[in-house]
Design an enzyme around this catalytic site. Structure first.
Site, PDB file in Angstrom:
ATOM      1  N   ARG A 232      -4.127   1.115  -2.343  1.00 30.49           N
ATOM      2  CA  ARG A 232      -3.533   2.447  -2.264  1.00 30.49           C
ATOM      3  C   ARG A 232      -4.217   3.243  -1.163  1.00 30.49           C
ATOM      4  NH1 ARG A 232      -0.202   0.385  -4.783  1.00 30.49           N
ATOM      5  NH2 ARG A 232       0.757   0.963  -6.776  1.00 30.49           N
ATOM      6  N   GLU A 261       1.757   7.883   5.034  1.00 24.23           N
ATOM      7  CA  GLU A 261       2.535   6.722   5.484  1.00 24.23           C
ATOM      8  C   GLU A 261       3.863   7.173   6.072  1.00 24.23           C
ATOM      9  OE1 GLU A 261       2.795   3.843   2.342  1.00 24.23           O
ATOM     10  OE2 GLU A 261       0.639   3.460   2.377  1.00 24.23           O
ATOM     11  N   HIS A 279       2.463  -1.427   4.840  1.00 22.86           N
ATOM     12  CA  HIS A 279       2.630  -1.474   3.390  1.00 22.86           C
ATOM     13  C   HIS A 279       3.490  -2.680   2.981  1.00 22.86           C
ATOM     14  CE1 HIS A 279       2.388   1.304  -0.348  1.00 22.86           C
ATOM     15  NE2 HIS A 279       2.374   0.053  -0.708  1.00 22.86           N
TER      16      HIS A 279
END
Length: 527
Positions: A232, A261, A279
């Site tokens: 995370r 992000e 990701h």
């Protein structure tokens, strides 16, 4: 015939599984807005979704036949869990279906960092042949440090063992035996950071884990160490990481997740010793198939047998059952929260004993709530009475229950004891007027406490000046004392004090309390 609506795209394997089940009929209709979903949802027993479908309170109210909502994946932000519970609808997800994929990405990043693979690829494409500049490092015999030892962390550990690495791990909520079973040596956080050649993160992002790797931890690491984060964004202080990498205080980092992000304008993007991916933790064909098949299996199992795998809530209790059990369940939950605040080691065994009127209701909902209080907020997966037993088992926590109709001194009493490797902590609580929870003992100290808000719990020498010293520290910090209870001294002339405060103590104020010479321990607990 049970009818299942699939309102988001699922992998074909999951569809095929459902089509092969007797007594199951499926209907696929994607792209539904709230009104369109409300119109057709009354026909269905189950709803399978991914992240696009919004399962709102309005949808759930219209779903008069619905028994289960299945999310192919982990996050359920698009489902109103409270409304689902109110309507008696189970919500389940697939928290482990993409564990292998994420673990493999972490291992891939470890190789990329060790052998400069992204830069070597680019160098050759540019017509260069920079063999000496791209000198790498062997992985075998190095120390792989795993921060967070849930399902993904354990897979990473097993892969590390297969590569001939020494594996160490830290997770304060996993029992010691679990580490050994999965081939890892249990260490504390400081040891983990100091000994790591490769530090890989696999813990949830919580208040306690925010920036768990910050300036202090990075300063402890070897100059040759490399950091990997596929868990995370927010676990790593990115500004501190940038400074450590730029100044050569650690050798490199590989990041799949970020505080923001995508990581636009991040100074990390200017460094050559960082590998980036967008990701991709769950982004494999196998993982997409796995979550689709797994949610299909879980939904069918629930419809056919009533077994709720990976459920995130509970069906609605009858009004009579809820009225009778809820006060005791609430008390047990509070005791669990206090217990986790007083123990700094993994709990191996939890004992729950109920006495008097508390023994007149089923003990399992009470025990389950004690475990929810103990584990809730410590893990990335939501913890509730449905899934807490499986989670506790996975964390290596055994449950022992006992019921006694007699209760010395109280109409009802609940006692929970957490057993660690070398110590145990016991708490007892009761209800005033069958509704109002009270903490009545901590270990052998009898002390009546209203368990709410922020509590400061100290164990200190029973001598004049201690209370005044602590009160003075709180006063200087502009923290008001709303309640204070002090126990009678024990045989070692130690007493316990519980102070309810208007505002939580920051780290510096708590340290000042701990530094009072007569104070042996000081813990802060938020309820």
């Amino acid at each position: 015939m049970k009818k299942i609506l699939i309102s988001d795209k699922l992998a074909e394997d999951g569809i095929n599984f459902l089509n092969a089940q007797e007594g199951i009929q499926i209907h696929i209709q994607t792209g539904l807005n709230e009104d369109a979903l409300c119109e057709i949802i009354p026909e269905y027993d189950a709803l399978l979704i991914r992240s696009d479908t919004q399962v709102t309170a309005k949808v759930l109210k219209a779903a008069t036949r619905l028994k289960v909502v299945g999310r192919a994946g982990i996050g359920v932000d698009n489902v109103d869990l409270n409304a689902a519970t109110e309507q008696g609808v189970i919500v389940m997800n697939t928290p482990d279906a993409n564990a292998t994929t994420t673990a493999e990405l972490a291992i891939a990043h470890m190789f990329s960092l060790s052998r400069n693979l992204p830069f070597a690829n680019q160098s050759v494409r540019e017509g260069k042949w920079e063999r000496s500049k791209l000198m790498g490092a062997e992985i075998a015999h190095k120390t792989l440090a795993v921060l967070g030892f849930g399902t993904i962390g354990r897979i990473v550990a097993q892969r590390g063992n297969g590569l001939g690495m020494r594996v160490i791990a830290y997770d304060p909520f996993v029992a010691p035996d679990v580490f050994a079973i999965h081939g890892a040596e249990m260490v504390d956080l400081e040891t983990l950071v100091k000994q790591a050649d490769y530090l890989t993160l696999h813990c949830p992002l919580l208040e306690k884990t925010k920036n768990i790797i910050g300036r202090e931890q990075l300063a402890m690491m070897k100059k040759s160490a490399r950091l990997i984060n596929c868990a995370r964004g927010g676990l790593v202080d990115e500004s501190a990481l940038y400074a450590a990498l730029k100044e050569g205080r650690i050798a490199g980092a590989a990041l799949d997740v970020y505080e923001q992000e995508p990581p636009k304008d991040s100074p990390l993007l200017t460094l050559d010793n960082v590998v980036f991916t967008p990701h991709l933790g769950a982004s494999t064909k196998e993982a997409q198939v796995a979550v689709s098949v797994e949610i299909a299996r879980q939904a069918v199992k629930y419809l056919q047998t009533g077994e709720a795998v990976n459920a995130l809530n509970l069906p609605r209790l009858s009004a009579e059952e809820l009225t009778k059990a809820q006060p005791f369940m609430n008390l047990a939950n509070i005791l669990g929260k206090v217990l986790v605040g007083l123990i700094d080691q993994p709990i191996q065994r939890l004992e729950v004993a109920v006495f008097g009127k508390a023994a007149e209701v089923k003990i399992r909902p009470i025990s389950a709530e004690a475990m929810v209080g103990l584990l809730g907020g410590q893990l990335s997966t939501p913890v509730n009475r449905v899934n807490v037993e499986n989670i506790a088992k996975r964390q290596g926590i055994a449950l022992i229950e006992s019921q006694t109709e007699e209760s010395e001194g109280y109409q009802s009493l609940i006692k929970i004891t957490g057993h660690c490797a070398d110590k145990s902590v016991s708490l007892a609580g009761t209800l005033l007027g069958n509704q109002h929870p009270r903490l009545v003992s901590i270990n052998h100290f009898e002390i009546e406490v209203v368990p709410e808000g922020a509590l400061l719990i100290t164990r200190h020498d029973d001598k004049p000046g201690v209370i005044a010293a602590i009160s003075s520290i709180l006063g200087v910090a502009n923290i008001n004392i709303t309640r204070m209870q002090v126990s009678i001294a024990d045989e070692q002339q130690l007493a316990m004090m519980v102070i309810s405060v208007s505002n939580p103590l920051n780290d510096q104020v708590l340290k000042s309390v701990c530094d009072v010479p007569a104070v042996h321990t000081a813990r802060q607990i938020a309820l």
